[in-house]
Design an enzyme around this catalytic site. Structure first.
Site, PDB file in Angstrom:
ATOM      1  CG  HIS A   5      -1.658  -1.283   1.403  1.00 60.08           C
ATOM      2  ND1 HIS A   5      -1.252  -2.252   2.290  1.00 60.08           N
ATOM      3  CD2 HIS A   5      -2.721  -1.791   0.743  1.00 60.08           C
ATOM      4  CE1 HIS A   5      -2.050  -3.299   2.196  1.00 60.08           C
ATOM      5  NE2 HIS A   5      -2.948  -3.050   1.267  1.00 60.08           N
ATOM      6  N   GLY A  22      -7.763  11.897   7.374  1.00 61.15           N
ATOM      7  CA  GLY A  22      -8.426  10.802   6.656  1.00 61.15           C
ATOM      8  C   GLY A  22      -8.312  10.983   5.151  1.00 61.15           C
ATOM      9  NE  ARG A  26      -9.125  18.651   5.460  1.00 55.68           N
ATOM     10  CZ  ARG A  26     -10.341  18.157   5.503  1.00 55.68           C
ATOM     11  NH1 ARG A  26     -10.578  17.073   6.202  1.00 55.68           N
ATOM     12  NH2 ARG A  26     -11.317  18.739   4.866  1.00 55.68           N
ATOM     13  NE  ARG A  45      -5.424  -0.504  -2.617  1.00 53.09           N
ATOM     14  CZ  ARG A  45      -6.539  -1.216  -2.802  1.00 53.09           C
ATOM     15  NH1 ARG A  45      -7.711  -0.663  -2.642  1.00 53.09           N
ATOM     16  NH2 ARG A  45      -6.470  -2.475  -3.122  1.00 53.09           N
ATOM     17  NE  ARG A  89      -9.145   9.957  13.358  1.00 56.20           N
ATOM     18  CZ  ARG A  89      -9.798  10.519  12.333  1.00 56.20           C
ATOM     19  NH1 ARG A  89      -9.188  10.727  11.181  1.00 56.20           N
ATOM     20  NH2 ARG A  89     -11.059  10.891  12.446  1.00 56.20           N
ATOM     21  CB  ILE A  90      -4.984  15.976  11.948  1.00 54.84           C
ATOM     22  CG1 ILE A  90      -4.248  15.562  10.680  1.00 54.84           C
ATOM     23  CG2 ILE A  90      -3.969  16.376  12.982  1.00 54.84           C
ATOM     24  CD1 ILE A  90      -3.342  16.665  10.143  1.00 54.84           C
ATOM     25  N   GLY A  91      -8.314  14.682  12.344  1.00 55.17           N
ATOM     26  CA  GLY A  91      -9.534  14.329  11.631  1.00 55.17           C
ATOM     27  C   GLY A  91     -10.723  15.188  11.987  1.00 55.17           C
ATOM     28  CB  SER A  92     -13.869  15.781  10.636  1.00 53.05           C
ATOM     29  OG  SER A  92     -14.245  14.629   9.916  1.00 53.05           O
ATOM     30  CD  GLU A 182     -12.120   8.638  15.612  1.00 53.33           C
ATOM     31  OE1 GLU A 182     -12.510   7.551  16.099  1.00 53.33           O
ATOM     32  OE2 GLU A 182     -11.016   8.776  15.056  1.00 53.33           O
ATOM     33  CG  MET A 183     -16.282   6.593  11.547  1.00 50.39           C
ATOM     34  SD  MET A 183     -17.185   6.370  10.013  1.00 50.39           S
ATOM     35  CE  MET A 183     -17.459   4.611  10.047  1.00 50.39           C
ATOM     36  CD  GLU A 184     -11.337   7.445  10.585  1.00 50.37           C
ATOM     37  OE1 GLU A 184     -11.646   8.257  11.488  1.00 50.37           O
ATOM     38  OE2 GLU A 184     -12.007   7.308   9.543  1.00 50.37           O
ATOM     39  CB  SER A 206     -16.995  18.058  10.469  1.00 49.00           C
ATOM     40  OG  SER A 206     -17.363  16.726  10.734  1.00 49.00           O
ATOM     41  CG  ASP A 207     -21.043  15.765  11.604  1.00 46.86           C
ATOM     42  OD1 ASP A 207     -19.936  15.561  11.075  1.00 46.86           O
ATOM     43  OD2 ASP A 207     -21.621  14.922  12.292  1.00 46.86           O
ATOM     44  NE  ARG A 220     -15.845  18.591   6.207  1.00 47.21           N
ATOM     45  CZ  ARG A 220     -16.995  18.154   5.748  1.00 47.21           C
ATOM     46  NH1 ARG A 220     -18.084  18.264   6.457  1.00 47.21           N
ATOM     47  NH2 ARG A 220     -17.073  17.611   4.556  1.00 47.21           N
TER      48      ARG A 220
HETATM   49  N1  HPA Z   1     -19.969   9.918  12.468  1.00 49.81           N
HETATM   50  C1  HPA Z   1     -18.841   9.229  12.311  1.00 49.81           C
HETATM   51  N2  HPA Z   1     -17.705   9.788  11.957  1.00 49.81           N
HETATM   52  C2  HPA Z   1     -17.694  11.114  11.746  1.00 49.81           C
HETATM   53  C3  HPA Z   1     -18.834  11.887  11.889  1.00 49.81           C
HETATM   54  C4  HPA Z   1     -20.028  11.257  12.278  1.00 49.81           C
HETATM   55  O1  HPA Z   1     -21.084  11.894  12.431  1.00 49.81           O
HETATM   56  N3  HPA Z   1     -18.509  13.157  11.589  1.00 49.81           N
HETATM   57  C5  HPA Z   1     -17.205  13.161  11.279  1.00 49.81           C
HETATM   58  N4  HPA Z   1     -16.698  11.926  11.377  1.00 49.81           N
END
Ligand code: HPA
Length: 236
Positions: A5, A22, A26, A45, A89-92, A182-184, A206-207, A220
């Site tokens: 990878h 992610g 970015r 990829r 990690r720098i994420g949302s 988040e998811m990571e 972000s939300d 964002r």
């Molecule tokens: N759910 C999961 N991961 C996210 C979200 C969310 O609402 N917003 C940013 N990352």
């Protein structure tokens, strides 16, 4: 040395500290905005990675992709094959708590997850894994120095973005105290623990799952600058 990878054949092309958004675009934005003498190190990829210098110190920025399987692959290879010591990690994230507003910045103290990642990979039974406290201290010191307020809280690393099965958001918030999702991070923290490396996670909201406000992708991008500056300062 190249992995399935990451097409890098020289360890020196990757810094000992890697910042991982992610989104690979970015990573490109960070490299173009903040780094000098930038070299693109990965195209496989389209998971772009860049190495350059921030205030004279070598830093790598590379996309992780979305979700634990994706960050699990890239962070494992960076730690294990390329000798990377620190991944930030720098994420949302999405807010679970009314006290958290859009654009707030959160440093994850730990991540709760329902994911089987850590158990399947390493036999870890815990459903909460910690960020590295030294990296978190550096992130907090940098935030303070730059005058940017941050929360230090437990977050939820979710396996799914869309769900329609019970009120997981309320359950996880109320049982574990998670203030955002988040998811990571859970997979990143599991890899770091197994490989005796350091990992941390800094997030911009972000939300909100409470107020249902959301940001546009353009807003964002701009708001992420504060978080990126904290992470870059902590990386050097
Ligand atoms: N759910 C999961 N991961 C996210 C979200 C969310 O609402 N917003 C940013 N990352």
């Amino acid at each position: 040395m190249a992995t399935p990878h990451i097409e890098v054949n020289d360890k020196n092309l990757i810094a000992s500290t890697v910042l991982m958004p992610g989104d690979p675009l970015r990573a490109e934005y960070i490299a173009n905005t903040y780094l000098t003498d930038v070299v693109k190190i990965n195209n496989v990829r389209n998971m772009f990675g860049f190495t350059g210098y921030y205030k004279g110190k070598k830093v790598t920025v590379m996309g992780s992709g979305m979700g634990m399987p994706s960050i699990g692959i890239y962070s494992y290879e960076l730690f294990d094959v390329y000798g990377v010591e620190n991944i930030i990690r720098i994420g949302s994230c999405g807010a679970y708590s009314p006290k958290i507003k859009i654009y707030d910045v959160i440093i994850a103290t730990s991540a709760f997850s329902e994911s089987t990642y850590a158990k399947v990979a390493y036999g870890y039974e815990e459903n909460i894994l910690n960020a590295n406290s030294y990296l978190n201290q550096r992130l907090n010191d940098s935030a303070k120095k730059l005058g940017f307020p941050v929360y230090n809280e437990i977050i939820h690393s979710s396996d799914v973005f869309y769900r329609n099965c019970g009120n997981v958001f309320h359950d996880v918030r109320d049982k574990y105290g998670c203030i955002a999702v988040e998811m990571e991070s859970f997979a990143l923290f599991a890899n770091a623990r197994y490989l005796h490396k350091k990992a941390a996670c800094i997030l911009t909201v972000s939300d909100s799952l409470v107020t249902h406000e959301a940001t546009s992708s353009e807003e964002r991008q701009k708001s992420f600058n504060r978080m990126m500056e904290i992470a870059l300062d902590a990386a050097i």
